[in-house]
Design a protein around this motif. Structure first.
Motif, PDB file in Angstrom:
ATOM      1  N   GLU A   3       0.838  -1.210   0.000  1.00 48.51           N
ATOM      2  CA  GLU A   3       0.000   0.000   0.000  1.00 48.51           C
ATOM      3  C   GLU A   3       0.862   1.245   0.000  1.00 48.51           C
ATOM      4  O   GLU A   3       0.836   2.011   0.948  1.00 48.51           O
ATOM      5  CB  GLU A   3      -0.862   0.035   1.271  1.00 48.51           C
ATOM      6  N   ILE A   4       1.616   1.429  -1.030  1.00 46.11           N
ATOM      7  CA  ILE A   4       2.511   2.578  -1.082  1.00 46.11           C
ATOM      8  C   ILE A   4       2.088   3.510  -2.212  1.00 46.11           C
ATOM      9  O   ILE A   4       1.872   3.067  -3.338  1.00 46.11           O
ATOM     10  CB  ILE A   4       3.977   2.128  -1.296  1.00 46.11           C
ATOM     11  N   LYS A   5       1.936   4.781  -1.875  1.00 48.50           N
ATOM     12  CA  LYS A   5       1.547   5.764  -2.893  1.00 48.50           C
ATOM     13  C   LYS A   5       2.778   6.244  -3.649  1.00 48.50           C
ATOM     14  O   LYS A   5       3.849   6.415  -3.060  1.00 48.50           O
ATOM     15  CB  LYS A   5       0.902   6.986  -2.224  1.00 48.50           C
ATOM     16  N   VAL A   6       2.611   6.500  -4.913  1.00 43.86           N
ATOM     17  CA  VAL A   6       3.720   6.974  -5.739  1.00 43.86           C
ATOM     18  C   VAL A   6       3.405   8.378  -6.248  1.00 43.86           C
ATOM     19  O   VAL A   6       2.426   8.579  -6.965  1.00 43.86           O
ATOM     20  CB  VAL A   6       3.935   6.057  -6.956  1.00 43.86           C
ATOM     21  N   SER A   7       4.237   9.328  -5.855  1.00 41.93           N
ATOM     22  CA  SER A   7       4.014  10.685  -6.350  1.00 41.93           C
ATOM     23  C   SER A   7       5.293  11.271  -6.932  1.00 41.93           C
ATOM     24  O   SER A   7       6.381  10.733  -6.754  1.00 41.93           O
ATOM     25  CB  SER A   7       3.477  11.577  -5.236  1.00 41.93           C
ATOM     26  N   LEU A  56       0.154  12.659  -7.207  1.00 42.15           N
ATOM     27  CA  LEU A  56       0.182  11.224  -7.489  1.00 42.15           C
ATOM     28  C   LEU A  56       0.377  10.930  -8.972  1.00 42.15           C
ATOM     29  O   LEU A  56      -0.162  11.624  -9.830  1.00 42.15           O
ATOM     30  CB  LEU A  56      -1.135  10.589  -7.036  1.00 42.15           C
ATOM     31  N   VAL A  57       1.128   9.903  -9.235  1.00 41.94           N
ATOM     32  CA  VAL A  57       1.289   9.405 -10.604  1.00 41.94           C
ATOM     33  C   VAL A  57       0.038   8.599 -10.948  1.00 41.94           C
ATOM     34  O   VAL A  57      -0.447   7.827 -10.120  1.00 41.94           O
ATOM     35  CB  VAL A  57       2.533   8.493 -10.702  1.00 41.94           C
ATOM     36  N   LEU A  58      -0.494   8.799 -12.141  1.00 40.65           N
ATOM     37  CA  LEU A  58      -1.697   8.061 -12.527  1.00 40.65           C
ATOM     38  C   LEU A  58      -1.338   6.675 -13.056  1.00 40.65           C
ATOM     39  O   LEU A  58      -0.223   6.463 -13.547  1.00 40.65           O
ATOM     40  CB  LEU A  58      -2.456   8.825 -13.610  1.00 40.65           C
ATOM     41  N   ASN A  59      -2.280   5.758 -12.959  1.00 35.18           N
ATOM     42  CA  ASN A  59      -2.044   4.423 -13.505  1.00 35.18           C
ATOM     43  C   ASN A  59      -1.719   4.532 -14.989  1.00 35.18           C
ATOM     44  O   ASN A  59      -2.407   5.219 -15.733  1.00 35.18           O
ATOM     45  CB  ASN A  59      -3.292   3.553 -13.356  1.00 35.18           C
ATOM     46  N   LEU A 117       6.663   8.605 -15.369  1.00 30.94           N
ATOM     47  CA  LEU A 117       7.012   9.610 -14.359  1.00 30.94           C
ATOM     48  C   LEU A 117       7.153  10.995 -14.974  1.00 30.94           C
ATOM     49  O   LEU A 117       6.663  11.982 -14.432  1.00 30.94           O
ATOM     50  CB  LEU A 117       8.303   9.187 -13.656  1.00 30.94           C
ATOM     51  N   THR A 132      14.855   9.943  -5.408  1.00 33.06           N
ATOM     52  CA  THR A 132      13.599   9.396  -4.923  1.00 33.06           C
ATOM     53  C   THR A 132      13.630   9.290  -3.417  1.00 33.06           C
ATOM     54  O   THR A 132      14.517   8.646  -2.855  1.00 33.06           O
ATOM     55  CB  THR A 132      13.334   8.027  -5.562  1.00 33.06           C
ATOM     56  N   GLY A 140      11.922   8.059  -0.012  1.00 35.66           N
ATOM     57  CA  GLY A 140      10.995   6.969   0.269  1.00 35.66           C
ATOM     58  C   GLY A 140      10.865   6.597   1.724  1.00 35.66           C
ATOM     59  O   GLY A 140      10.362   5.531   2.055  1.00 35.66           O
ATOM     60  N   HIS A 164       2.382   5.572   3.799  1.00 32.62           N
ATOM     61  CA  HIS A 164       3.695   5.423   3.196  1.00 32.62           C
ATOM     62  C   HIS A 164       3.596   5.943   1.755  1.00 32.62           C
ATOM     63  O   HIS A 164       2.849   5.408   0.947  1.00 32.62           O
ATOM     64  CB  HIS A 164       4.090   3.945   3.211  1.00 32.62           C
ATOM     65  N   ILE A 178       6.074   7.445  -1.499  1.00 31.26           N
ATOM     66  CA  ILE A 178       7.387   7.816  -2.008  1.00 31.26           C
ATOM     67  C   ILE A 178       7.230   8.966  -2.998  1.00 31.26           C
ATOM     68  O   ILE A 178       6.187   9.135  -3.617  1.00 31.26           O
ATOM     69  CB  ILE A 178       8.116   6.643  -2.690  1.00 31.26           C
ATOM     70  N   ILE A 223       9.188  10.739  -6.234  1.00 30.37           N
ATOM     71  CA  ILE A 223      10.284  10.834  -7.196  1.00 30.37           C
ATOM     72  C   ILE A 223      10.411  12.318  -7.537  1.00 30.37           C
ATOM     73  O   ILE A 223       9.494  12.911  -8.103  1.00 30.37           O
ATOM     74  CB  ILE A 223       9.983  10.018  -8.457  1.00 30.37           C
ATOM     75  N   GLN A 240      -5.015   4.387  -7.139  1.00 29.85           N
ATOM     76  CA  GLN A 240      -3.689   4.180  -7.730  1.00 29.85           C
ATOM     77  C   GLN A 240      -3.223   2.749  -7.505  1.00 29.85           C
ATOM     78  O   GLN A 240      -3.305   2.234  -6.393  1.00 29.85           O
ATOM     79  CB  GLN A 240      -2.682   5.146  -7.084  1.00 29.85           C
ATOM     80  N   ILE A 262      -0.006   1.152  -8.399  1.00 28.13           N
ATOM     81  CA  ILE A 262       1.351   1.060  -8.901  1.00 28.13           C
ATOM     82  C   ILE A 262       2.233   0.344  -7.887  1.00 28.13           C
ATOM     83  O   ILE A 262       2.213   0.668  -6.705  1.00 28.13           O
ATOM     84  CB  ILE A 262       1.924   2.469  -9.182  1.00 28.13           C
ATOM     85  N   ASN A 289       5.462  -2.454   3.140  1.00 32.31           N
ATOM     86  CA  ASN A 289       4.809  -1.313   3.780  1.00 32.31           C
ATOM     87  C   ASN A 289       5.624  -0.876   4.991  1.00 32.31           C
ATOM     88  O   ASN A 289       6.008  -1.704   5.812  1.00 32.31           O
ATOM     89  CB  ASN A 289       3.407  -1.691   4.260  1.00 32.31           C
ATOM     90  N   LEU A 296      13.481   2.725   1.497  1.00 35.24           N
ATOM     91  CA  LEU A 296      14.028   2.155   0.264  1.00 35.24           C
ATOM     92  C   LEU A 296      15.364   1.461   0.519  1.00 35.24           C
ATOM     93  O   LEU A 296      15.611   0.360   0.021  1.00 35.24           O
ATOM     94  CB  LEU A 296      14.186   3.254  -0.781  1.00 35.24           C
ATOM     95  N   GLN A 349      21.721   5.525  -4.330  1.00 32.60           N
ATOM     96  CA  GLN A 349      20.596   5.453  -5.244  1.00 32.60           C
ATOM     97  C   GLN A 349      21.047   5.841  -6.634  1.00 32.60           C
ATOM     98  O   GLN A 349      21.870   6.741  -6.790  1.00 32.60           O
ATOM     99  CB  GLN A 349      19.494   6.382  -4.755  1.00 32.60           C
ATOM    100  N   HIS A 383       1.680  -1.831 -13.830  1.00 31.70           N
ATOM    101  CA  HIS A 383       2.529  -0.649 -13.735  1.00 31.70           C
ATOM    102  C   HIS A 383       3.399  -0.803 -12.491  1.00 31.70           C
ATOM    103  O   HIS A 383       2.890  -0.881 -11.383  1.00 31.70           O
ATOM    104  CB  HIS A 383       1.647   0.604 -13.636  1.00 31.70           C
TER     105      HIS A 383
END
Lengths: 227, 227
Positions: A4-8, A44-47, A51, A75, A77, A86, A88, A90, B3, B5, B47, B51, B72, B86
């Motif tokens: 369950e990690i969000k990517v932004s 947030l990055v969309l599906n 990036l 990045t 994280g 949680h 991360i 980029i 999301q 990802i 979770n 990184l 990194q 993704h």
DNA sequence: CCAAAAGTGTTCGGCTTACACCCATGA
DNA sequence: TCATGGGTGTAAGCCGAACACTTTTGG
């Protein structure tokens, strides 16, 4: 357990102008957390979105800007960086000519503005840390690649370039040596036009010759601009 | 829409030894996709895990290795890079002395091995691209920071260092000038011991003085090792 | 004519490069 | 004694650093 990690993505976009020096583009957050606090544009990055696409989209949406130079920075994280979950980030590093754009806040941004890098407000999340990393990168970058031109007008007097370097590297530069060095790289084109500032002798205008630059780079030429 | 990802980390770990040159650590995948194909060690970030923690954990689990240098590298996030969904990969760059470890494949890895960077097998996902980026970084890195020592034995003859640089930069180095330069940096300690190779005169051993290095670095000293 | 900024050359020292012969050991 | 790799110094040229006065314009 499911991940369950969000990517932004977040962007540190630098601008420069003669009077105010080097600035960063910030937005004022419309929503919680850190509501009404200044923060880096991003989200947030969309599906299914890459990036780079995400960064460019967020910059257009939140600030009304298209950068002319963009590279990935780092990045971040650490699980504590977002109080909700949680997440991360980029981070990207961008350069733009502020005069080319009319800032326009939309979507998640209540406001957008340029802030001088020496007078930053309190920032949301770990965005201060991200900006610090970006400044470091910018300082390093201009010493070995001619990215400074992305911050100046297409045609500029030599003194602008000199002042930009002085501001960024934060130390005096000898005008004669600097000119010798940069001209020696062979990537500038001297124009016939001049520009008249408030006072003093008018200055010859120069242009960055991108084509020449890439040609030389191909040949393994090196562009160190140390001091 | 929520999301979806996946966040993973991948590590490009380099090793070096006198005979075989510079190698990368790879694992053979136990599961689909790319089952039985060679790939970089790595996997999903858990979770609440940072990184760095994730990379170190994966390296321990899949390969039985603890790196002594890790940084990194880059985050790859194109939506097509994983056929299932993704998935972004935060890639890392590591250095290790291969002699220090007994490789041991576990969990997702059916096998682990060192591959010379000039003789890589076909790789899963976009891992070839990641390795290329890492090699470029390594080449760049050793020219301005003394990371090479992380690849050599703690005590090493000068010629090892020289060969390492020659291998990595892929061109001849003048022994005398190289020694002058490196010794001039003041970060090596000459020992009284010598080592005897298969033939020839025994060689004096040297040691990297990390403390001295950090002292000098503090003072803004520069460590360019250009050729 | 004064203030402000632009333009321009030369000298010195240090660093980088090129270059070749002798030494210690094992076979 | 030969083969193998280790060890060492010097001279030339180039590049970077330091340094100050003249020119052009507007007020």
């Amino acid at each position: 357990m499911k991940q369950e990690i969000k990517v932004s993505v977040d962007a540190v976009v630098f601008g420069y102008d003669q009077e105010s020096g080097v600035s960063v583009l910030l937005i004022k957050r419309r929503n919680e957390p850190f509501q009404k606090m200044w923060a880096l544009p991003g989200g947030l990055v969309l599906n299914g979105e890459s990036l780079d696409e995400a960064v460019n989209r967020e910059l257009r949406e939140e600030a009304g800007i298209d950068v002319n130079y963009l590279e990935q920075l780092y990045t971040f994280g650490s699980p504590e960086r977002d109080p909700r979950n949680h997440a991360i980030s980029i981070s990207y590093f961008g350069l733009v000519r502020p005069q080319d754009f009319q800032l326009a806040a939309h979507t998640d941004a209540e406001d957008v503005a340029w802030f001088n890098i020496k007078k930053l407000p309190k920032l949301a999340f770990d965005h201060k840390k991200i900006i610090d990393a970006a400044i470091k990168r910018l300082r390093g970058k201009i010493t070995y690649e001619p990215v400074g031109f992305e911050l100046l007008d297409k045609e500029f007097p030599f003194s602008d370039l000199e002042k930009l370097y002085q501001t960024l590297l934060d130390h005096e530069i000898d005008r004669r040596n600097f000119k010798k060095k940069i001209i020696g790289l062979g990537i500038l084109e001297e124009l016939d036009e001049t520009i008249q500032r408030k006072s003093g002798r008018p200055a010859r205008l120069f242009k960055f010759n991108k084509k020449k630059y890439f040609e030389l780079k191909e040949k393994g030429y090196n562009f160190d601009i140390f001091f």
